[in-house]
Design a protein around this motif. Structure first.
Motif, PDB file in Angstrom:
ATOM      1  N   LYS A   5       0.616  -1.234  -0.291  1.00 52.65           N
ATOM      2  CA  LYS A   5      -0.365  -0.035   0.293  1.00 52.65           C
ATOM      3  C   LYS A   5       0.687   1.098   0.015  1.00 52.65           C
ATOM      4  O   LYS A   5       0.059   2.277  -0.548  1.00 52.65           O
ATOM      5  CB  LYS A   5      -0.843  -0.010   0.916  1.00 52.65           C
ATOM      6  N   ASP A  57      -0.923   6.066   2.167  1.00 52.22           N
ATOM      7  CA  ASP A  57      -2.469   5.744   2.727  1.00 52.22           C
ATOM      8  C   ASP A  57      -2.476   5.767   4.127  1.00 52.22           C
ATOM      9  O   ASP A  57      -0.956   5.966   4.914  1.00 52.22           O
ATOM     10  CB  ASP A  57      -1.614   4.061   2.516  1.00 52.22           C
ATOM     11  N   TRP A  60      -1.314   3.289   7.126  1.00 51.49           N
ATOM     12  CA  TRP A  60      -1.075   2.716   7.171  1.00 51.49           C
ATOM     13  C   TRP A  60       0.464   4.464   7.880  1.00 51.49           C
ATOM     14  O   TRP A  60       0.926   3.908   8.976  1.00 51.49           O
ATOM     15  CB  TRP A  60       0.100   2.598   5.798  1.00 51.49           C
TER      16      TRP A  60
END
Length: 233
Positions: A5, A57, A60
């Motif tokens: 990601k 992201d 994250w």
């Protein structure tokens, strides 16, 4: 192994840094645009950075507390490199003492606005109140620390003997004088800077439960339920 990601973000962030380094260190610092190709080349760092942010992201970033690293670092790039350069070229090299004072006042007045603008963007993007306070107060401590005074002396190529070496007494640092009670010596200034940097780091990276407790006490004082659980970064 980098998770999939954030891979796009990291690639474009690296491209942005590389392009910015090439533009800054590899191209002349001309006021005039010499060609369309150079003009477009100088836009690449911005384009890569925008694409990196578009690919970030958010979950994250929250897990690794990216905001508490990246926003202060970007602020420090502005405050510890570009501000001293602005003061040097705008005041020391090309300006009178009166012009320097005017420039100094305006730049240091706009700096808290930049901090608040960064924090506002974070909050409007869904940032939590605790991290808003961490960022705002931590960056304010960095601003007031005296780091910029030290950077002014170290990042510029001074020819004036007064500034060619770090002065033994910092008689211009009035924000330190009002705390200490006298113009600080060089080593008192270093201590002042170190204390503020440590306090800023404590604000950025102290345990989340401390901030949750502060929030709970604040809400209880105003008669509101404290809620359950902690806020994520």
């Amino acid at each position: 192994m980098i998770p999939r990601k954030p891979l796009g973000f990291l690639i474009f962030a690296a491209l942005a840094v590389a392009a910015a380094a090439f533009v800054w260190f590899g191209l002349p610092h001309d006021r005039e645009v010499k060609s369309l190709g150079i003009f477009l080349l100088k836009l690449l760092p911005f384009v890569f950075a925008a694409e990196a942010l578009a690919r970030l992201d958010v979950e994250w970033a929250k897990r690794i507390r990216l905001v508490l690293w990246l926003v202060p670092i970007m602020f420090l790039v502005y405050f510890l490199y570009f501000v001293p350069k602005i003061f040097y070229f705008g005041g020391v090299v090309n300006g009178s003492r009166e012009a320097y004072y005017g420039l100094y006042y305006h730049v240091l007045t706009v700096t808290p606005l930049i901090i608040i603008s960064l924090v506002l963007a974070y909050r409007l993007g869904g940032g939590t109140p605790a991290v808003v306070r961490r960022l705002a107060y931590g960056m304010l401590l960095l601003m007031l620390s005296g780091l910029e005074d030290l950077a002014f002396l170290t990042v510029n190529d001074h020819t004036d003997p007064q500034w060619a070496t770090i002065p033994a007494v910092w008689d211009w640092a009035s924000h330190m004088t009002v705390f200490i009670g006298h113009p600080p010596t060089k080593y008192e200034a270093y201590a002042f800077i170190a204390v503020h940097v440590l306090l800023a780091l404590a604000v950025f990276f102290s345990p989340q439960r401390w901030w949750d407790g502060l929030r709970a006490r604040s809400m209880a004082r105003f008669g509101k339920p404290a809620g359950v659980g902690s806020e994520s970064v």
